[in-house]
Design a protein around this motif. Structure first.
Motif, PDB file in Angstrom:
ATOM      1  N   GLU A  59       6.825  -1.113   2.003  1.00  0.00           N
ATOM      2  CA  GLU A  59       6.482  -2.546   2.071  1.00  0.00           C
ATOM      3  C   GLU A  59       7.982  -3.270   2.370  1.00  0.00           C
ATOM      4  OE1 GLU A  59       2.599  -3.687  -0.606  1.00  0.00           O
ATOM      5  OE2 GLU A  59       4.634  -4.044  -1.337  1.00  0.00           O
ATOM      6  N   LEU A  60       9.045  -2.776   2.001  1.00  0.00           N
ATOM      7  CA  LEU A  60      10.335  -3.238   2.346  1.00  0.00           C
ATOM      8  C   LEU A  60      10.515  -3.048   3.813  1.00  0.00           C
ATOM      9  CD1 LEU A  60      13.239  -4.708   1.613  1.00  0.00           C
ATOM     10  CD2 LEU A  60      13.812  -2.106   0.913  1.00  0.00           C
ATOM     11  N   ALA A  61      10.353  -1.863   4.196  1.00  0.00           N
ATOM     12  CA  ALA A  61      10.407  -1.303   5.561  1.00  0.00           C
ATOM     13  C   ALA A  61       9.633  -2.208   6.529  1.00  0.00           C
ATOM     14  CB  ALA A  61      10.060   0.052   5.941  1.00  0.00           C
ATOM     15  N   VAL A  62       8.351  -2.391   6.200  1.00  0.00           N
ATOM     16  CA  VAL A  62       7.503  -3.169   7.203  1.00  0.00           C
ATOM     17  C   VAL A  62       7.562  -4.602   7.200  1.00  0.00           C
ATOM     18  CG1 VAL A  62       4.981  -3.818   7.340  1.00  0.00           C
ATOM     19  CG2 VAL A  62       5.682  -1.562   6.865  1.00  0.00           C
ATOM     20  N   ASP A  63       8.229  -5.188   6.057  1.00  0.00           N
ATOM     21  CA  ASP A  63       8.625  -6.550   6.174  1.00  0.00           C
ATOM     22  C   ASP A  63       9.697  -6.712   7.082  1.00  0.00           C
ATOM     23  OD1 ASP A  63       7.095  -7.371   4.118  1.00  0.00           O
ATOM     24  OD2 ASP A  63       8.517  -7.684   2.706  1.00  0.00           O
ATOM     25  N   GLU A  64      10.743  -5.781   7.094  1.00  0.00           N
ATOM     26  CA  GLU A  64      12.084  -5.849   7.865  1.00  0.00           C
ATOM     27  C   GLU A  64      11.743  -5.685   9.363  1.00  0.00           C
ATOM     28  OE1 GLU A  64      15.383  -4.156   4.641  1.00  0.00           O
ATOM     29  OE2 GLU A  64      14.840  -2.754   6.414  1.00  0.00           O
ATOM     30  N   ILE A  65      10.639  -4.990   9.547  1.00  0.00           N
ATOM     31  CA  ILE A  65      10.143  -4.520  10.976  1.00  0.00           C
ATOM     32  C   ILE A  65       9.447  -5.756  11.466  1.00  0.00           C
ATOM     33  CG2 ILE A  65       8.703  -3.087  12.466  1.00  0.00           C
ATOM     34  CD1 ILE A  65       9.263  -0.868  10.076  1.00  0.00           C
ATOM     35  N   ASN A  66       8.504  -6.163  10.637  1.00  0.00           N
ATOM     36  CA  ASN A  66       7.763  -7.318  11.248  1.00  0.00           C
ATOM     37  C   ASN A  66       8.713  -8.850  11.369  1.00  0.00           C
ATOM     38  OD1 ASN A  66       5.439  -6.004  11.121  1.00  0.00           O
ATOM     39  ND2 ASN A  66       4.670  -6.713   9.402  1.00  0.00           N
ATOM     40  N   LYS A  67       9.818  -8.935  10.471  1.00  0.00           N
ATOM     41  CA  LYS A  67      10.577 -10.015  10.904  1.00  0.00           C
ATOM     42  C   LYS A  67      11.392  -9.784  11.820  1.00  0.00           C
ATOM     43  CE  LYS A  67      11.513 -11.522   6.236  1.00  0.00           C
ATOM     44  NZ  LYS A  67      12.005 -10.802   4.919  1.00  0.00           N
ATOM     45  N   ASN A  68      11.543  -8.567  12.374  1.00  0.00           N
ATOM     46  CA  ASN A  68      12.365  -8.436  13.787  1.00  0.00           C
ATOM     47  C   ASN A  68      11.347  -8.313  14.799  1.00  0.00           C
ATOM     48  OD1 ASN A  68      14.965  -8.201  12.634  1.00  0.00           O
ATOM     49  ND2 ASN A  68      14.578  -6.086  11.925  1.00  0.00           N
ATOM     50  N   GLY A  69      10.143  -8.776  14.702  1.00  0.00           N
ATOM     51  CA  GLY A  69       9.396  -8.871  15.791  1.00  0.00           C
ATOM     52  C   GLY A  69       8.269  -7.706  15.891  1.00  0.00           C
ATOM     53  N   GLY A  70       8.349  -6.890  14.826  1.00  0.00           N
ATOM     54  CA  GLY A  70       7.155  -5.902  14.875  1.00  0.00           C
ATOM     55  C   GLY A  70       7.341  -4.779  15.917  1.00  0.00           C
ATOM     56  N   VAL A  71       6.372  -4.224  16.293  1.00  0.00           N
ATOM     57  CA  VAL A  71       6.456  -2.888  17.135  1.00  0.00           C
ATOM     58  C   VAL A  71       5.585  -3.224  18.618  1.00  0.00           C
ATOM     59  CG1 VAL A  71       7.112  -1.238  15.628  1.00  0.00           C
ATOM     60  CG2 VAL A  71       4.508  -1.572  16.096  1.00  0.00           C
ATOM     61  N   ASN A  72       6.348  -3.194  19.642  1.00  0.00           N
ATOM     62  CA  ASN A  72       5.268  -3.366  20.826  1.00  0.00           C
ATOM     63  C   ASN A  72       4.793  -4.754  20.941  1.00  0.00           C
ATOM     64  OD1 ASN A  72       6.242  -0.689  21.099  1.00  0.00           O
ATOM     65  ND2 ASN A  72       4.295  -0.079  20.625  1.00  0.00           N
ATOM     66  N   GLY A  73       5.318  -5.676  20.240  1.00  0.00           N
ATOM     67  CA  GLY A  73       4.745  -7.343  20.119  1.00  0.00           C
ATOM     68  C   GLY A  73       3.881  -7.292  19.333  1.00  0.00           C
ATOM     69  N   LYS A  74       3.753  -6.198  18.508  1.00  0.00           N
ATOM     70  CA  LYS A  74       2.616  -6.591  17.219  1.00  0.00           C
ATOM     71  C   LYS A  74       3.302  -6.592  15.981  1.00  0.00           C
ATOM     72  CE  LYS A  74      -0.878  -4.318  20.383  1.00  0.00           C
ATOM     73  NZ  LYS A  74      -2.193  -3.353  20.365  1.00  0.00           N
ATOM     74  N   GLN A  75       2.477  -7.305  15.182  1.00  0.00           N
ATOM     75  CA  GLN A  75       2.961  -6.949  13.502  1.00  0.00           C
ATOM     76  C   GLN A  75       2.332  -5.807  13.015  1.00  0.00           C
ATOM     77  OE1 GLN A  75       4.906  -9.743  11.620  1.00  0.00           O
ATOM     78  NE2 GLN A  75       5.677  -9.609  13.750  1.00  0.00           N
ATOM     79  N   ILE A  76       2.794  -5.390  12.178  1.00  0.00           N
ATOM     80  CA  ILE A  76       2.182  -4.053  11.349  1.00  0.00           C
ATOM     81  C   ILE A  76       1.478  -4.833  10.148  1.00  0.00           C
ATOM     82  CG2 ILE A  76       2.823  -2.237  10.070  1.00  0.00           C
ATOM     83  CD1 ILE A  76       5.192  -1.404  11.839  1.00  0.00           C
ATOM     84  N   LYS A  77       0.260  -4.267  10.147  1.00  0.00           N
ATOM     85  CA  LYS A  77      -0.389  -4.500   8.899  1.00  0.00           C
ATOM     86  C   LYS A  77      -0.847  -3.554   7.764  1.00  0.00           C
ATOM     87  CE  LYS A  77      -4.868  -6.842   7.710  1.00  0.00           C
ATOM     88  NZ  LYS A  77      -6.189  -6.270   7.720  1.00  0.00           N
ATOM     89  N   LEU A  78      -0.558  -3.542   6.671  1.00  0.00           N
ATOM     90  CA  LEU A  78      -0.543  -2.426   5.865  1.00  0.00           C
ATOM     91  C   LEU A  78      -1.957  -2.817   5.094  1.00  0.00           C
ATOM     92  CD1 LEU A  78       2.977  -2.128   3.955  1.00  0.00           C
ATOM     93  CD2 LEU A  78       1.881  -0.549   5.752  1.00  0.00           C
ATOM     94  N   ILE A  79      -2.722  -1.446   4.991  1.00  0.00           N
ATOM     95  CA  ILE A  79      -3.948  -1.404   4.213  1.00  0.00           C
ATOM     96  C   ILE A  79      -3.592  -0.443   3.236  1.00  0.00           C
ATOM     97  CG2 ILE A  79      -6.534  -1.366   4.306  1.00  0.00           C
ATOM     98  CD1 ILE A  79      -6.387  -2.041   7.036  1.00  0.00           C
ATOM     99  N   VAL A  80      -3.489  -0.874   1.859  1.00  0.00           N
ATOM    100  CA  VAL A  80      -3.082  -0.072   0.817  1.00  0.00           C
ATOM    101  C   VAL A  80      -4.314   0.376  -0.182  1.00  0.00           C
ATOM    102  CG1 VAL A  80      -1.445   0.430  -1.276  1.00  0.00           C
ATOM    103  CG2 VAL A  80      -0.654  -0.949   0.900  1.00  0.00           C
ATOM    104  N   GLU A  81      -4.512   1.453  -0.361  1.00  0.00           N
ATOM    105  CA  GLU A  81      -5.541   2.110  -1.212  1.00  0.00           C
ATOM    106  C   GLU A  81      -4.873   2.857  -2.439  1.00  0.00           C
ATOM    107  OE1 GLU A  81      -8.702   1.512  -1.423  1.00  0.00           O
ATOM    108  OE2 GLU A  81      -8.972   0.477   0.735  1.00  0.00           O
ATOM    109  N   ASP A  82      -5.502   2.767  -3.738  1.00  0.00           N
ATOM    110  CA  ASP A  82      -5.217   3.423  -4.791  1.00  0.00           C
ATOM    111  C   ASP A  82      -6.211   4.701  -4.951  1.00  0.00           C
ATOM    112  OD1 ASP A  82      -4.658   4.308  -7.276  1.00  0.00           O
ATOM    113  OD2 ASP A  82      -5.559   2.428  -8.429  1.00  0.00           O
TER     114      ASP A  82
END
Ligand code: PHE
Length: 421
Positions: A59-82
């Motif tokens: 989540e820390l990495a993805v927050d940073e990536i999304n704040k910097n514009g995401g990847v290929n113009g898209k935001q990363i969405k995490l779907i977490v399962e236990d």
């Protein structure tokens, strides 16, 4: 006026339809406005400390990536399962992530047995899976869509055998492992092979299973064999109790373990019994490089605790995933797979990461000693894989500097501390 209303209606219906088309059937296609990443972890079972740290790192990495514009113009969405730390459940939730949520890529699991149960589902669907931390060699052998960003257990087991023989001067060892964990069984085998090769002898091999709480009869057998060291390649929940009970039985030998010991709970379970114990692990928070420091500071600011090796590996796995998505320029699964496979010299917090032709990362391990008083791991040494690429690439003087400055990075990969013994 009527024409105008009609035109507006048509435009809106078209927009609505195209939106629906985009949202449906994302699997492996490049449509949609997010990159969907499935994460499956133990968040409530016997190894939930691993799952929680891993989730934090991702989540820390993805927050940073999304704040910097995401990847290929898209935001990363995490779907977490236990998956509750259960192999059957790992298989169920990864199927849900892939077939229902249509994720483009999967991150998980930690415990090798759970990754082994789930990986065939990803492989079958041709959705790339990256495990941050499963070290059993069989995991990536499942197929060409399964990757890891950590070293593997033939190396990790060998590292501890070398440390036992060369640094601790052990001639005999006992091994006490979890018979149901692929991780534990693998380390038992690889430790034995290397220790024997170095002239040592394994004088007792004992077994337990997850959630056991009384280890005294096996420990009594080990005590009778009186080995120089005891190797316990298990997970923290049982290891903590084993170490405690061993000391209660008057066993004072060094007790050795692997990355599976790395959890804050260990200190509470075993306390002072952790005196004179050592583990192999993926990274050390001590003597940090600037990259490690930046990560540790960001992690502490967000979660108010030190990141363990799980968190660090998870952070690296998520960043390698994002880097691969960028290089692929698409979420299309074959291209994404190829981009992950060609990861080279990625500067992670757990070292420089190159994915080899077996889809594993080849990188150094650290040996840490445990300090119950400060409840922290003390850096002892770095052991590099033999003939690691980075050791051949670096010019001599640069190597010496890097070695002094940093215990984790592959720049110190030329160290073979034990070979002069
Ligand atoms: N390497 C362990 C396994 O494969 C998992 C693990 C990694 C646990 C890192 C703790 C720290 O099962």
């Amino acid at each position: 006026m009527r024409n105008f209303v009609l035109a507006i209606t048509v435009i809106f219906s078209l927009l609505f339809v195209s939106n629906c088309v985009q949202k449906g059937g994302n699997g492996g296609n490049d449509s949609g406005d997010t990159v969907k990443v499935g994460v499956y972890l133990d968040l409530s079972g016997a190894t939930s400390s691993y799952g929680k740290s891993t989730k934090n790192g991702i989540e820390l990495a993805v927050d940073e990536i999304n704040k910097n514009g995401g990847v290929n113009g898209k935001q990363i969405k995490l779907i977490v399962e236990d998956d509750q730390g259960r192999p059957e459940q790992a298989k169920t939730v990864i199927s849900k992530l892939i077939n229902q949520d249509k994720v483009h890529v999967v991150l998980g699991e930690v415990a090798s047995t759970n990754s082994l149960a789930a990986a065939p589902v990803a492989q079958e669907a041709k959705i790339p899976m990256i495990t941050p931390s499963s070290t059993n060699p069989k995991v990536t052998e499942i197929g060409d869509h399964i990757f890891r960003v950590c070293f593997i257990d033939p190396f990790q087991g060998g590292v501890m055998a070398k440390f036992a023989a060369n640094e601790l001067k052990a001639k005999t060892a006992a091994i006490f492992g979890d018979v149901q964990a692929d991780y534990s069984k693998g380390l038992e085998k690889f430790f034995t092979e290397e220790f024997t090769k170095l002239g040592g002898k394994v004088v007792s091999t004992q077994a337990y299973t997850q959630n056991d709480t009384d280890f005294k009869s096996q420990l009594t057998s080990i005590r009778q064999a009186n080995p120089d060291v005891i190797y316990v390649p298990g997970y923290y929940g049982e290891v903590g109790i084993i170490v405690k009970q061993a000391r209660e039985l008057g066993m004072k030998q060094p007790i050795l373990g692997g990355d599976g010991w790395d959890a804050p709970e260990l200190w509470n379970l075993a306390g002072n019994a952790l005196e004179n114990t050592y583990i192999s692990n993926h990274y050390s928070i001590e003597n940090p490089t600037p990259e490690i420091k930046k990560f540790v500071d960001a992690y502490k600011a967000k979660y108010n605790e030190d990141p363990d090796a799980l968190a660090a590996l998870a952070y690296d796995a998520a960043n390698i995933m994002a880097d691969s998505l960028k290089r692929a320029g698409t979420t299309e699964s074959q291209k994404l797979r190829d981009a992950i496979a060609s990861t080279k010299d990625f500067k992670g917090v757990t070292g420089s990461i190159t994915i080899n032709d077996k889809r594993n990362a080849v990188k150094p391990a650290v040996i840490l000693s445990l300090d119950p008083e400060s409840k922290s791991f003390k850096f002892k040494t770095t052991i590099a894989p033999e003939g690691s690429e980075s050791s051949e690439e670096k010019p001599k003087d640069e190597k010496a500097d890097a070695k002094a400055a940093n215990a984790n990075s592959s720049e110190s990969a030329d160290e073979k501390k034990d070979e002069d013994k």
